[in-house]
Write a protein that holds these residues in place. Structure first.
Motif, short mmCIF file in Angstrom:
data_model
loop_
_atom_site.label_atom_id
_atom_site.label_comp_id
_atom_site.label_asym_id
_atom_site.label_seq_id
_atom_site.Cartn_x
_atom_site.Cartn_y
_atom_site.Cartn_z
N LYS A 1 -10.72 -2.11 -3.37
CA LYS A 1 -11.05 -3.49 -2.99
C LYS A 1 -10.02 -4.51 -3.48
O LYS A 1 -10.16 -5.70 -3.19
N ILE A 2 -9.01 -4.07 -4.23
CA ILE A 2 -8.06 -5.05 -4.76
C ILE A 2 -6.67 -4.91 -4.13
O ILE A 2 -5.77 -5.68 -4.46
N THR A 3 -6.49 -3.95 -3.22
CA THR A 3 -5.19 -3.78 -2.58
C THR A 3 -5.09 -4.63 -1.32
O THR A 3 -6.10 -5.02 -0.73
N LYS A 4 -3.86 -4.88 -0.91
CA LYS A 4 -3.62 -5.66 0.30
C LYS A 4 -3.98 -4.85 1.54
O LYS A 4 -4.30 -3.65 1.45
N SER A 5 -3.88 -5.49 2.68
CA SER A 5 -4.18 -4.79 3.93
C SER A 5 -3.20 -3.64 4.15
O SER A 5 -2.13 -3.60 3.54
N GLN A 6 -3.56 -2.73 5.04
CA GLN A 6 -2.76 -1.52 5.22
C GLN A 6 -1.32 -1.85 5.61
O GLN A 6 -0.37 -1.26 5.08
N LYS A 7 -1.12 -2.79 6.52
CA LYS A 7 0.23 -3.12 6.98
C LYS A 7 1.06 -3.71 5.85
O LYS A 7 2.22 -3.30 5.63
N GLU A 8 0.48 -4.67 5.10
CA GLU A 8 1.20 -5.26 3.98
C GLU A 8 1.47 -4.22 2.89
O GLU A 8 2.55 -4.18 2.29
N PHE A 9 0.48 -3.38 2.65
CA PHE A 9 0.62 -2.34 1.63
C PHE A 9 1.79 -1.41 1.97
O PHE A 9 2.62 -1.10 1.11
N GLU A 10 1.86 -0.93 3.21
CA GLU A 10 2.93 -0.02 3.59
C GLU A 10 4.29 -0.67 3.46
O GLU A 10 5.25 -0.04 3.01
N THR A 11 4.39 -1.92 3.84
CA THR A 11 5.68 -2.63 3.72
C THR A 11 6.15 -2.68 2.28
O THR A 11 7.31 -2.38 1.97
N GLU A 12 5.24 -3.04 1.39
CA GLU A 12 5.60 -3.21 -0.02
C GLU A 12 5.84 -1.86 -0.70
O GLU A 12 6.78 -1.70 -1.49
N VAL A 13 5.00 -0.87 -0.42
CA VAL A 13 5.13 0.41 -1.11
C VAL A 13 6.40 1.13 -0.69
O VAL A 13 7.01 1.87 -1.47
N ASN A 14 6.85 0.92 0.54
CA ASN A 14 8.11 1.53 0.98
C ASN A 14 9.31 0.92 0.27
O ASN A 14 10.33 1.59 0.09
N VAL A 15 9.20 -0.33 -0.12
CA VAL A 15 10.27 -0.96 -0.93
C VAL A 15 10.28 -0.35 -2.32
O VAL A 15 11.34 0.01 -2.85
N LEU A 16 9.11 -0.21 -2.94
CA LEU A 16 9.02 0.37 -4.28
C LEU A 16 9.51 1.81 -4.31
O LEU A 16 10.10 2.26 -5.29
N GLY A 17 9.28 2.54 -3.24
CA GLY A 17 9.66 3.95 -3.20
C GLY A 17 11.15 4.19 -3.16
O GLY A 17 11.60 5.32 -3.38
N LYS A 18 11.92 3.16 -2.88
CA LYS A 18 13.38 3.31 -2.83
C LYS A 18 14.06 2.94 -4.13
O LYS A 18 15.28 3.10 -4.27
N ILE A 19 13.32 2.43 -5.09
CA ILE A 19 13.92 1.98 -6.35
C ILE A 19 14.18 3.19 -7.24
O ILE A 19 13.27 3.96 -7.54
N ARG A 20 15.41 3.35 -7.68
CA ARG A 20 15.80 4.46 -8.54
C ARG A 20 16.69 3.97 -9.68
O ARG A 20 17.67 3.26 -9.44
N HIS A 21 16.34 4.34 -10.88
CA HIS A 21 17.13 4.03 -12.07
C HIS A 21 16.69 5.00 -13.16
O HIS A 21 15.51 5.36 -13.23
N PRO A 22 17.62 5.46 -14.00
CA PRO A 22 17.24 6.43 -15.04
C PRO A 22 16.14 5.96 -15.97
O PRO A 22 15.47 6.78 -16.58
#
Length: 873
Positions: A613-634
């Motif tokens: 109940k606290i997450t954004k809508s599916q479309k907004e969620f997918e947009t944001e989570v795909n950005v987070l999934g590309k972040i890489r650092h040791p």
């Protein structure tokens, strides 16, 4: 002419006083002309007001250097066109000697662009430090033509292309760090000509080809890191080989750290590595190495970390490990091995009893091999052991009761073996265990009560005759034998035919059994279709579609539907694998619940199930989570995959960090397990580096930085977790997270009004964690009614500064006293009540490295006081 006015007077007739007066008059008369000539004949770029001349070549090179760089924050604004101040401190990042530039030091400045080839004109340049920027392009060929070059630090940029072989022309080169870029091509064999090179760090690039034998034969190297590349071929077998020629017999190798992990190296491990007596850290994991572990490795007495996991090694563990009785010369040698990591190979045989001689051993990981013997009782002599993982082998026989005497154990995994008999009663005294698993063996009897109360059913399942834990059948009580019945002679019974009543009862019973079987089958399928949001701790999460591809599992063809998206990572799984994994609750937060999920193949991942109940809508969620999934650092915990279920459930999948959070690492330990200063500083630098990357490269504010969100891998490298999750949540949920951080003592005071985090509030949280590491106290503890920053400030104000530090650190105060005081000063700067007075993260990181340089961290003995060697970040 003016001069002729003075030639008509005979000089010989003048007195000495008159000659002096005349000379002074000459000087005053021509002074204006001289000033005009000086002003028009030489620009100010060639001379500073302090009289230090800057060569025209250096000035031209610096101008070209500035022109090729992109400087969004204006740090190079002081590099003016006149050249004024270039060598007198006016130009940021520039140091000179006798008018020539010797140092360019511009780390953490947000610089982009390229490095100009005209840098080769700086003939006196000794050090080039541009790390932690966003510089692109290739490394200039001319850089290697500088005769005085000693240090090149270009790590954490976006450099591409190959490593210029011209660097081998630098006879004084000592430190070459090009790690965490996008370099490709091969390692130049000519680097072997750099006879003074002591640190070569090329990890986290895309280098290919083989490892040059000449490079690994260097006698000057102390630190060699080539991990996380695409290197292939065999590991050269010329390490420590001094017997080939007479002239080399007295030459000794000085290598202390060798990391070649995460490549594609194959073939056997060279036995000659066992001749490097100075070696303290050896990591060959995640390659394709085969054959046996050389016996020569058992004599590496200074080795603290030995990691060959995820290879194809076979054979036995050398049976002379830690054995000092083989030769007279080794009788008084003490072994320092702290981490022996051999998991996911094909090793077999037994665990040699000689391992018990490794008194410093903290981590022993043999998971996923083919050991088929009994577990030796001698393991109970390892009184510093914290992690013992024997999962997924063929160990048989009883569990040694002596292991229950190792009071330092925090993780014990004996699951998926053929162990029998009971769990020893001595295990009840292992009070520090945070992980315990004996599932899928042949154990019987009752589980010791403390273990049954502390761990859920997933730790014990798969043992049919084991009882006394949650979800199992109660253990049978001891039965009192009944008195024997008197023997009475009876006549032989007569056989009767079944009556109609008997037949009806038998038929009803058979029908009842059939109905029960049908109900069980229906119940089984209902459980399989149940959504994962209703799964309980220790149970299998319901399936999604079976056989979904690892990249993406779309809804429509599976039993439960849903969508699984992979980014990258060492573990590949389907939605079916994920949803059927055995789950163990690790913690709960405002965002949701975190599980340790064990996949069917034995791999472990961390799964965060977000509150629906606290997450954004599916479309907004997918947009944001795909950005987070590309972040890489040791120093950031990588998001490896996410799953969205058909009814709105959302799962995030991360790497599982075996040592847990910094909060657990620091506070849930006993007095006999100290954490020394190099380890604490290494953690501070690691988490600061990760936070700086978020701020400068990803424009992400963490907003919930606590010691519980700093995770540690097996080498105690810090990984910042939970970053960017606020982008997936509603505004109300984010505000709730900020409030929670305040209750724990990490929230900046201005957040009670702002309601929105920024870089300065992150710095405040960072400062609190620094104080936590310095004092050993949890911010959640009230100290005389004050929070941790207030308490520390009050102690310092009363000039009782030494009372602030953890007693463990004060034991080494004579050697680290200055570092402790400087770090304390920096931490108090970070928690300043005024946000404008706090430094930015890049300034914090720069000061931390000045307090304890990276070279000091990596060229250390490797003993961090916790069984994990210090490594570079």
């Amino acid at each position: 002419m003016v001069i002729d006015r003075f030639h008509k007077y005979p000089v010989n007739n003048f007195s000495l006083e008159m000659k002096i007066a005349l000379d002074c008059w000459h000087f005053l008369y021509f002074l204006p002309f001289l000033l005009v000539i000086l002003c028009v004949s030489e620009p100010m770029s060639s001379q500073d007001w302090d009289g230090v001349v800057v060569t025209a070549a250096d000035f031209q090179s610096l101008q070209a250097f500035k022109h090729e760089l992109f400087d969004p924050k204006g740090f190079l604004r002081s590099w003016n066109d006149s050249g004024y101040g270039a060598c007198s401190g006016g130009w940021v990042g520039i140091k000179c000697a006798q008018g020539q530039v010797i140092v360019i030091q511009l780390p953490w400045k947000g610089l982009g662009g390229r490095i100009t080839e005209k840098i080769g004109q700086l003939q006196a340049l000794r050090k080039l430090s541009l790390h932690d920027n966003s510089i692109e392009g290739s490394i200039p060929y001319s850089l290697g033509l500088l005769p005085s070059l000693r240090g090149v630090q270009l790590f954490n940029n976006r450099l591409s292309g190959s490593i210029p072989p011209s660097l081998s022309f630098s006879p004084l080169l000592q430190n070459l760090d090009l790690s965490n870029n996008s370099l490709s091509g091969t390692i130049p064999p000519s680097l072997a000509n750099c006879t003074k090179l002591f640190k070569l760090h090329l990890s986290f690039n895309s280098l290919s080809g083989s490892i040059p034998s000449g490079v690994i034969g260097s006698k000057s190297l102390i630190f060699l890191s080539l991990d996380h590349n695409n290197l292939s071929g065999h590991v050269p077998d010329s390490w420590g080989n001094n017997n080939s020629t007479t002239r080399n017999k007295n030459v000794s190798f000085n290598l202390q750290s060798l990391t070649l992990d995460h490549n594609s190296l194959q073939g056997p491990i060279p036995p000659s590595i066992g001749k490097i007596s100075t070696l303290t850290q050896l990591d060959l994991s995640h390659n394709n190495l085969s054959q046996e572990i050389p016996d020569s490795f058992a004599s590496l007495s200074r080795l603290s970390l030995f990691n060959v996991s995820y290879n194809s090694l076979s054979g036995h563990i050398p049976d002379s490990w830690g054995n000092n009785n083989s030769t007279t010369q080794n009788k008084n040698v003490s072994f320092h091995l702290q981490s022996l990591i051999l998991d996911h190979n094909s090793l077999d045989g037994s665990i040699p009893a000689s391992i018990s001689n490794l008194s410093s051993l903290v981590v022993l990981n043999l998971e996923g091999n083919k050991f088929d013997s009994e577990i030796p009782e001698e393991l109970g002599r390892l009184r510093n052991l914290s992690v013992l993982n024997l999962r997924g082998n063929h160990f048989r026989g009883p569990i040694p009761a002596s292991i229950g005497n190792v009071s330092t154990l925090t993780q014990l995994d004996l699951s998926h073996n053929n162990l029998s008999l009971e769990i020893p009663d001595s295990f009840a005294s292992l009070s520090r265990l945070s992980l315990f698993n004996v599932s899928y063996n042949n154990l019987s009897g009752s589980v010791p009560t403390p273990l049954a109360q502390k761990f859920n059913a997933s730790s014990f399942v798969g043992n049919v005759q084991l009882c006394g834990y949650a979800g199992s059948t109660p253990c049978p009580s001891e039965e009192i034998p009944s008195a024997p019945s008197p023997v009475v002679s009876k006549p032989h019974p007569r056989r009767h035919k079944l009556s109609t009543k008997d037949i009806i009862l038998i038929a009803a019973g058979a029908l009842l059994i059939v109905m029960l079987i049908i109900c069980c089958i229906l119940l089984f399928f209902l459980v399989r279709r149940k959504p994962p949001s209703k799964a309980k701790d220790g149970q299998a999460v319901p399936r999604a579609e079976k056989g979904a591809p690892p990249a993406e599992a779309e809804a429509g063809g599976g039993e439960a539907g849903g969508k699984l998206v992979h980014f990258d990572g060492p573990v590949v799984f389907t939605a079916d694998d994920l949803l059927c994994a055995t789950a163990e609750i690790m913690g709960k937060s405002t965002y949701g619940t975190v599980y340790k999920a064990t996949l069917e193949d034995g791999h472990q991942v961390a799964v965060k199930r977000l509150r629906e109940k606290i997450t954004k809508s599916q479309k907004e969620f997918e947009t944001e989570v795909n950005v987070l999934g590309k972040i890489r650092h040791p120093n950031l915990l990588a998001l490896r995959a996410y799953y969205m279920g058909p009814k709105g459930e959302k799962l995030l999948v991360f790497d599982h960090m075996p040592r847990g959070s910094l909060a657990t690492f620091l506070h849930a330990r006993g007095p006999e397990t100290p954490i020394n200063w190099p380890t604490r500083m290494k953690i501070v630098q690691g988490m600061t580096r990760g936070l700086f990357y978020l701020h400068s490269h990803e424009n992400i504010i963490h907003g919930n930085l606590t010691s519980s969100n700093i995770l540690l891998d097996e080498q105690a490298n810090a990984k910042v977790a939970d970053f960017g999750l606020s982008h997936l949540m509603t505004t109300a949920a984010t505000s709730n997270v900020i409030a929670t951080a305040g209750a724990l003592g990490y929230r900046a005071p201005e957040l009670s009004k702002l309601k929105k985090a920024n870089t300065k509030t992150d710095v405040y949280s960072l400062g609190v964690i620094m104080l936590e590491l310095l004092t050993g106290k949890s911010p959640g503890e009230a100290m005389n009614g004050m929070d941790l920053p207030q308490w520390v400030a009050s102690i310092v104000k009363e000039e009782w500064t030494n009372e602030v530090f953890d007693l463990e650190l004060m034991r080494d105060a004579p050697s680290i006293g200055d570092e402790l005081l400087n770090t304390l000063k920096l931490a108090l700067h970070c928690v300043d009540p005024s946000p404008s007075a706090r430094p930015e993260v890049q300034q914090v990181l720069q000061q931390l490295e000045e307090i304890r340089p990276l070279d000091t961290m990596t060229v250390s003995s490797g003993d961090d006081g916790t069984g994990v060697p210090s490594t570079s970040e």
